[in-house]
Design a protein around this motif. Structure first.
Motif, short mmCIF file in Angstrom:
data_model
loop_
_atom_site.label_atom_id
_atom_site.label_comp_id
_atom_site.label_asym_id
_atom_site.label_seq_id
_atom_site.Cartn_x
_atom_site.Cartn_y
_atom_site.Cartn_z
N ILE A 169 32.11 44.92 38.40
CA ILE A 169 33.02 44.12 38.13
C ILE A 169 33.35 44.37 36.49
N ARG A 170 34.75 44.30 36.22
CA ARG A 170 35.03 44.87 34.79
C ARG A 170 36.23 43.78 34.48
N VAL A 171 36.32 43.50 33.36
CA VAL A 171 37.71 43.02 32.49
C VAL A 171 38.17 43.76 31.58
N HIS A 172 39.66 43.38 31.58
CA HIS A 172 40.36 44.50 30.80
C HIS A 172 41.46 43.39 29.87
N ARG A 173 41.35 43.64 28.62
CA ARG A 173 42.18 42.93 27.93
C ARG A 173 43.71 43.53 28.10
N ALA A 174 44.86 42.51 27.95
CA ALA A 174 46.15 42.88 28.36
C ALA A 174 46.94 42.20 27.27
N GLY A 175 46.76 40.95 26.92
CA GLY A 175 47.37 40.37 25.90
C GLY A 175 48.82 40.05 26.43
N GLY A 176 49.83 39.75 25.46
CA GLY A 176 51.31 39.66 26.02
C GLY A 176 51.56 38.24 26.52
N HIS A 177 51.08 37.76 27.65
CA HIS A 177 51.67 36.39 28.03
C HIS A 177 50.92 35.30 27.44
N GLY A 180 45.11 36.49 24.46
CA GLY A 180 43.73 36.93 24.66
C GLY A 180 43.70 37.05 26.45
N LEU A 181 44.89 37.23 27.01
CA LEU A 181 44.89 37.42 28.37
C LEU A 181 43.98 38.65 29.06
N GLN A 182 43.33 38.41 29.95
CA GLN A 182 42.46 39.57 30.48
C GLN A 182 42.79 39.87 32.05
N PHE A 183 42.55 40.91 32.74
CA PHE A 183 42.87 41.09 33.94
C PHE A 183 41.44 41.71 34.58
N VAL A 184 41.26 41.59 36.04
CA VAL A 184 39.97 42.12 36.27
C VAL A 184 39.83 43.26 37.51
N SER A 185 38.95 44.03 37.38
CA SER A 185 38.93 44.75 38.38
C SER A 185 37.77 44.82 39.16
N VAL A 186 37.47 44.87 40.47
CA VAL A 186 36.74 44.44 41.31
C VAL A 186 36.42 45.59 42.30
#
Length: 270
Positions: A169-177, A180-186
């Motif tokens: 389980i990992r989180v990845h900061r993206a921002g933009g929208h 502090g938006l982050q997405f998740v890889s599973v």
């Protein structure tokens, strides 16, 4: 000889569709769309179930918030956990991709969970930019205040960029929208699956390089598409945050849950 690295756990991964709204193509692309027409939007929460831990990714909004904002509320995403034979008490960790109203309600339904958030997002949600209605409109003040209270209760884990929360389980900061938006890889039986959340609302935002209309930093939104692809390795492992096509491409958990809960740990069309 050095010992082999331990095998990563494989998570079962689900998308719960809890609300929807009628919309048009021009609502979803900066600059509009030359071929305007209907383009509905769905609202999702996600659940990753591992051999030892359960993660909920985003928590949706309440019926009251949905009615006030003109959304069609279908079901409570937290109550829908029962369809997976889960209870909120079994959720040890809640990953909040960002604090927009449709991702950050129902916090009080999780009595013991830790909440994972990019610290930048909370600073944004309580900072100077909230004086501008164009940006503040995406937040519910009560949700933001609940996150502040959870922090005072020592139940928030703040992240500063990418992080591994647990094996697989990992989180990845993206921002933009949002700042502090982050997405998740599973990690799943089909490899790593990327829950894009609002890094790309629809498959088409990413596929055509046209960001969604709610924007804090357009450059970061465009870079976010690149980050999704770099982490996923394949577009068919990227799950957009609001696209009704997710319910069409992935198989339901059971036949009676078609259009409600689908499995993302199996390949699309399987």
């Amino acid at each position: 000889m050095p010992s082999a690295a331990p095998e990563l756990p494989r998570y079962a991964l689900y998308a719960i569709r809890y609300a929807t709204r009628e919309a048009r193509r021009s609502d979803h692309f900066i600059g509009g769309d030359p071929h305007d027409g209907p383009m509905p939007m769905d609202y999702f929460a996600w659940v990753a179930v591992g051999p030892e831990r359960v993660f909920m990714i985003d928590t949706g909004f309440t019926r009251a918030v949905g009615e006030r904002r003109g959304r069609t509320y279908l079901r409570c995403p937290v109550e829908s956990l029962s369809e997976l034979s889960l209870t909120p008490e079994e959720v040890e960790d809640v990953i909040v991709t960002h604090l927009h109203y449709d991702h950050a309600g129902n916090f009080d339904c999780f009595p013991t969970a830790r909440f994972h958030l990019q610290e930048t997002e909370l600073h944004y949600a309580v900072g100077r930019y909230m004086q501008y209605p164009r940006l503040a409109h995406s937040f519910e003040v009560d949700d933001v205040c609940r996150m502040v209270r959870l922090n005072y209760d020592r139940r928030v884990v703040f992240h500063h960029g990418d992080a591994e929360l647990a094996p697989g389980i990992r989180v990845h900061r993206a921002g933009g929208h949002s700042a502090g938006l982050q997405f998740v890889s599973v990690h799943t039986a089909r490899g790593w699956v990327v829950l894009a959340s609002d890094v790309t609302h629809f498959y088409e935002n990413m596929e055509t390089g046209r960001p969604f209309t709610t924007a804090f930093h357009i450059g970061e939104m465009l870079e976010g598409f690149d980050r999704l692809r770099a982490v996923a390795g394949s577009d068919d492992r990227i799950i957009p945050g609001h696209d009704p096509k997710v319910m069409e491409r992935y198989s339901p958990v059971r036949n009676d849950l078609a259009g409600i809960i689908v499995r993302l740990d199996e390949p699309p069309g399987s």
